[in-house]
Every structure is written in C-alpha cells, then in structure tokens.
Scaffold this motif. Structure first.
Motif, PDB file in Angstrom:
ATOM      1  N   GLY A 140       4.787   6.992  17.109  1.00 43.71           N
ATOM      2  CA  GLY A 140       3.478   6.358  17.078  1.00 43.71           C
ATOM      3  C   GLY A 140       2.394   7.217  16.469  1.00 43.71           C
ATOM      4  N   ARG A 141       2.761   8.041  15.480  1.00 42.14           N
ATOM      5  CA  ARG A 141       1.774   8.927  14.860  1.00 42.14           C
ATOM      6  C   ARG A 141       0.872   8.141  13.910  1.00 42.14           C
ATOM      7  N   PRO A 142      -0.423   8.385  13.928  1.00 43.46           N
ATOM      8  CA  PRO A 142      -1.324   7.683  13.000  1.00 43.46           C
ATOM      9  C   PRO A 142      -0.986   8.014  11.544  1.00 43.46           C
ATOM     10  N   ILE A 143      -1.112   7.022  10.687  1.00 40.23           N
ATOM     11  CA  ILE A 143      -0.869   7.220   9.256  1.00 40.23           C
ATOM     12  C   ILE A 143      -1.930   6.463   8.459  1.00 40.23           C
ATOM     13  N   ALA A 144      -1.983   6.771   7.151  1.00 39.48           N
ATOM     14  CA  ALA A 144      -2.938   6.107   6.256  1.00 39.48           C
ATOM     15  C   ALA A 144      -2.340   4.780   5.789  1.00 39.48           C
ATOM     16  N   HIS A 145      -2.654   3.701   6.466  1.00 39.80           N
ATOM     17  CA  HIS A 145      -2.058   2.397   6.168  1.00 39.80           C
ATOM     18  C   HIS A 145      -2.342   1.926   4.745  1.00 39.80           C
ATOM     19  N   ARG A 146      -3.485   2.273   4.202  1.00 37.01           N
ATOM     20  CA  ARG A 146      -3.865   1.742   2.887  1.00 37.01           C
ATOM     21  C   ARG A 146      -3.343   2.593   1.725  1.00 37.01           C
ATOM     22  N   ARG A 147      -2.683   3.685   2.021  1.00 35.21           N
ATOM     23  CA  ARG A 147      -2.227   4.588   0.953  1.00 35.21           C
ATOM     24  C   ARG A 147      -1.148   3.918   0.110  1.00 35.21           C
ATOM     25  N   ARG A 148      -1.301   4.002  -1.215  1.00 30.10           N
ATOM     26  CA  ARG A 148      -0.312   3.461  -2.148  1.00 30.10           C
ATOM     27  C   ARG A 148       0.871   4.433  -2.247  1.00 30.10           C
ATOM     28  N   THR A 149       2.081   3.908  -2.144  1.00 30.90           N
ATOM     29  CA  THR A 149       3.263   4.775  -2.141  1.00 30.90           C
ATOM     30  C   THR A 149       4.377   4.205  -3.014  1.00 30.90           C
ATOM     31  N   VAL A 202       3.091  -0.983  15.933  1.00 32.80           N
ATOM     32  CA  VAL A 202       2.792  -0.409  14.617  1.00 32.80           C
ATOM     33  C   VAL A 202       1.911   0.828  14.813  1.00 32.80           C
ATOM     34  N   PRO A 203       2.237   1.951  14.183  1.00 29.76           N
ATOM     35  CA  PRO A 203       1.398   3.146  14.332  1.00 29.76           C
ATOM     36  C   PRO A 203      -0.045   2.862  13.932  1.00 29.76           C
ATOM     37  N   PRO A 204      -0.994   3.494  14.586  1.00 32.27           N
ATOM     38  CA  PRO A 204      -2.405   3.256  14.260  1.00 32.27           C
ATOM     39  C   PRO A 204      -2.773   3.833  12.893  1.00 32.27           C
ATOM     40  N   THR A 205      -3.925   3.405  12.404  1.00 34.22           N
ATOM     41  CA  THR A 205      -4.430   3.879  11.123  1.00 34.22           C
ATOM     42  C   THR A 205      -5.288   5.124  11.322  1.00 34.22           C
ATOM     43  N   VAL A 206      -5.123   6.086  10.440  1.00 31.88           N
ATOM     44  CA  VAL A 206      -5.996   7.258  10.477  1.00 31.88           C
ATOM     45  C   VAL A 206      -7.383   6.837   9.980  1.00 31.88           C
ATOM     46  N   GLU A 207      -8.377   7.533  10.436  1.00 34.11           N
ATOM     47  CA  GLU A 207      -9.743   7.280   9.976  1.00 34.11           C
ATOM     48  C   GLU A 207     -10.362   8.580   9.462  1.00 34.11           C
ATOM     49  N   PRO A 208     -10.955   8.560   8.268  1.00 36.62           N
ATOM     50  CA  PRO A 208     -11.015   7.407   7.351  1.00 36.62           C
ATOM     51  C   PRO A 208      -9.688   7.198   6.636  1.00 36.62           C
ATOM     52  N   ASP A 209      -9.508   5.990   6.135  1.00 26.83           N
ATOM     53  CA  ASP A 209      -8.309   5.644   5.369  1.00 26.83           C
ATOM     54  C   ASP A 209      -8.767   5.068   4.026  1.00 26.83           C
ATOM     55  N   PRO A 210      -8.998   5.945   3.029  1.00 29.47           N
ATOM     56  CA  PRO A 210      -9.576   5.475   1.772  1.00 29.47           C
ATOM     57  C   PRO A 210      -8.583   4.774   0.854  1.00 29.47           C
ATOM     58  N   GLY A 211      -7.302   4.771   1.216  1.00 30.70           N
ATOM     59  CA  GLY A 211      -6.305   4.177   0.317  1.00 30.70           C
ATOM     60  C   GLY A 211      -5.717   5.242  -0.580  1.00 30.70           C
ATOM     61  N   HIS A 212      -6.042   5.190  -1.850  1.00 30.64           N
ATOM     62  CA  HIS A 212      -5.587   6.171  -2.829  1.00 30.64           C
ATOM     63  C   HIS A 212      -4.065   6.140  -2.964  1.00 30.64           C
ATOM     64  N   GLY A 213      -3.460   7.206  -3.436  1.00 28.64           N
ATOM     65  CA  GLY A 213      -2.042   7.192  -3.764  1.00 28.64           C
ATOM     66  C   GLY A 213      -1.819   6.676  -5.175  1.00 28.64           C
ATOM     67  N   THR A 214      -0.566   6.553  -5.568  1.00 28.98           N
ATOM     68  CA  THR A 214      -0.226   6.152  -6.934  1.00 28.98           C
ATOM     69  C   THR A 214       0.627   4.887  -6.933  1.00 28.98           C
ATOM     70  N   VAL A 215       0.696   4.260  -8.099  1.00 32.32           N
ATOM     71  CA  VAL A 215       1.569   3.107  -8.325  1.00 32.32           C
ATOM     72  C   VAL A 215       2.409   3.427  -9.555  1.00 32.32           C
ATOM     73  N   MET A 216       3.723   3.594  -9.360  1.00 30.64           N
ATOM     74  CA  MET A 216       4.611   3.985 -10.448  1.00 30.64           C
ATOM     75  C   MET A 216       5.420   2.785 -10.935  1.00 30.64           C
ATOM     76  N   SER A 217       5.603   2.709 -12.228  1.00 27.79           N
ATOM     77  CA  SER A 217       6.428   1.655 -12.816  1.00 27.79           C
ATOM     78  C   SER A 217       7.884   2.103 -12.895  1.00 27.79           C
ATOM     79  N   GLY A 218       8.788   1.229 -12.502  1.00 28.41           N
ATOM     80  CA  GLY A 218      10.214   1.480 -12.668  1.00 28.41           C
ATOM     81  C   GLY A 218      10.822   0.638 -13.768  1.00 28.41           C
ATOM     82  N   ALA A 219       9.990   0.171 -14.703  1.00 28.34           N
ATOM     83  CA  ALA A 219      10.469  -0.771 -15.720  1.00 28.34           C
ATOM     84  C   ALA A 219      11.540  -0.159 -16.617  1.00 28.34           C
ATOM     85  N   LEU A 220      11.346   1.084 -17.060  1.00 29.95           N
ATOM     86  CA  LEU A 220      12.335   1.701 -17.944  1.00 29.95           C
ATOM     87  C   LEU A 220      13.654   1.913 -17.203  1.00 29.95           C
ATOM     88  N   ARG A 221      13.571   2.359 -15.961  1.00 32.29           N
ATOM     89  CA  ARG A 221      14.793   2.537 -15.165  1.00 32.29           C
ATOM     90  C   ARG A 221      15.552   1.227 -15.033  1.00 32.29           C
TER      91      ARG A 221
END
Length: 275
Positions: free
Chosen positions: A172-181, A231-250
C-alpha cells in the motif's frame, strides 16, 4: 540448427535476462558462453567464462559469431568506456554482430513535460539528466565505436522475480498515479534480443517497449483489482510527467508481443505465483 541462429554467442553480464534468452539460443542449437564475475548458477548447457572486465583480461575470450552486452553502468573509473575497451582487447576477433542493451532512461529529460507529451521514437535525440543516463549514453557510443553494435533501449523490465509493482500494491505504498510509464516483459525482451541476433537486416537502434504506455495509476489499479486489495494512494503533489515511448518499429519488425500490455504481463505473473 537454423542458419540464422548464431553458432556461438558470448553473453556479457549474463544475468536473469541472459539466462532466459540464452536458453532459447541453446534450444535452437547454438552455444552460449556466459561472461560473469561469478559464474555459479548458470543454466545447463551454458559455457562459463569467469572474468572481471573492470580489469584487463589475463586470457583471450572464446571466438564467437555474436555478442550481447547486458552490463549495468559500471562503477569503475571510466565507466563503460574502460570496461568495453577491456572486452575488445580480450576478443580474438570482432563478432559479426553485437547487441548492446541500454535503457529508455536516456530520455529522462523529456519526463518533466506537461501533457500532451511527445511520443518518442528512435529518431528522437536522447536527453540524459542524471549520471546513470549519461553513462548509458556513453556506453552506447563506446559499443558502436568498438564493436559496431546495435543498440536496444528497453523500458521498465518486469516479469518473474521483477515484482516491484506487486510489492508496492501489497504494501500500500503511495505512488504517482498520473506518471506516464512504459514497460516490457522480460520474456518479450529476451525474444527481441534473440530475434535481433537472427535478423538478416536489423535496425541499428531499437526501443524495446510494449504496445501500451500507461499511467502508473492504471497499472496499480489493475494489480490491486486482481489481488482484491485497496489501490495504493496517490503521492502529493502528483504532477504527472514521465515519458511516452513508441514501439512501432519493434512491432513492424517482430510482430505482436506475448505480453502486449501490462494487463497480460501482470496477469501471467500472478497466475504463476498462484501455481
């Protein structure tokens, strides 16, 4: 043995991923020579190559057709450059094909961008920020210079024994729910590496990611539902961020993954645990 399977492969830094992929090569009729400081616990059929690449080798390595380098950023002075030079000096000749496994961490400079985030492909320039990301990028260049290596950048690797998200939910550790992964199941990554060794015209750079970039909150919510846990709680603040990678070539080169998204991958992990 298929003509496309390398007859002899040197796996440098043969850990969990190397054991899984190497077993596929051995099963197809090839030889796998596993270079590690500690060669205990290697699978049956692997040839042990005890060596510490932080030092100059005191003997020549076996002659091989292919080589895969899965070394974490070295702590030794000079980082990858020193270690890979020692490796090159100990090879009797350059393998016909070398694959260097890096990480999508080299794009961490994009992680702070607000939505909508760019979808990053192999054509985008890395933006390392931390020491580890800069070391990985140095390793990529050294591997290209010394071995003409193909570079593979996996996203967050998960699978049996790589269960950090399962433990996060259970505890039940808090995590950044909005982070892109982004992520890739270890089984699929192993298959990608073997396919790169066999491909007649492989790309010089490949992002090893699945077909479903996701917010971290989606991932832990799915796992919590399967475990019947909160569901684990959200860390505060949770600005989102993270990356979005394309797997199209793979996907274009190697088709559909066994675990195309986190739901498939984590469901398989939980089924294995129940068994």
């Amino acid at each position: 043995m298929s003509d496309l399977v390398p007859a002899r492969t040197l796996w440098v830094g043969c850990g969990r991923l190397g054991r899984r992929a190497g077993a596929a090569l051995v099963g197809a009729g090839g030889e796998v020579h596993a270079l590690r400081r500690d060669v205990s616990g290697l699978p049956e059929g692997f040839y042990a190559v005890p060596a510490d690449l932080a030092k100059r080798a005191d003997r020549m390595l076996p002659e091989v057709d292919a080589m895969v380098i899965t070394l974490p950023p070295p702590e030794a002075a000079g980082g990858y450059t020193t270690v890979l030079r020692h490796l090159a000096a100990a090879l009797p000749q350059l393998p016909a094909r070398t694959v260097f496994v890096s990480s999508t961490r080299v794009f961490e400079g994009y992680a702070g961008r607000a939505d909508p985030a760019p979808v990053l492909t192999e054509d985008d320039a890395p933006q390392p920020l931390g020491e580890r990301a800069r070391s990985l990028l140095d390793g990529e260049q050294a591997a290209r210079d010394l071995f003409g290596a193909l570079v593979v950048r996996p996203a967050g690797i998960y699978g049996p024994g790589r269960d950090r998200m399962l433990r996060t939910v259970r505890e039940g550790r808090p995590i950044a729910h909005r982070r892109r992964t982004n992520r890739i199941h270890e089984e699929d990554l192993a298959r990608i590496l073997v396919a790169l060794l066999e491909h007649p015209d492989p790309p010089t750079l490949l992002h090893a990611v699945d077909e479903a970039p996701a917010r971290l909150g989606e991932v832990v919510t799915h796992i919590a539902d399967r475990l019947a846990l909160p569901v684990p709680p959200t860390v505060e603040p949770d600005p989102g961020h993270g990356t979005v990678m394309s797997g199209a070539l793979r996907k274009q080169l190697f088709g559909r993954l066994r675990h195309p998204d986190f739901r498939s991958g984590y469901d398989a992990m939980l089924a294995d645990l129940r068994r």
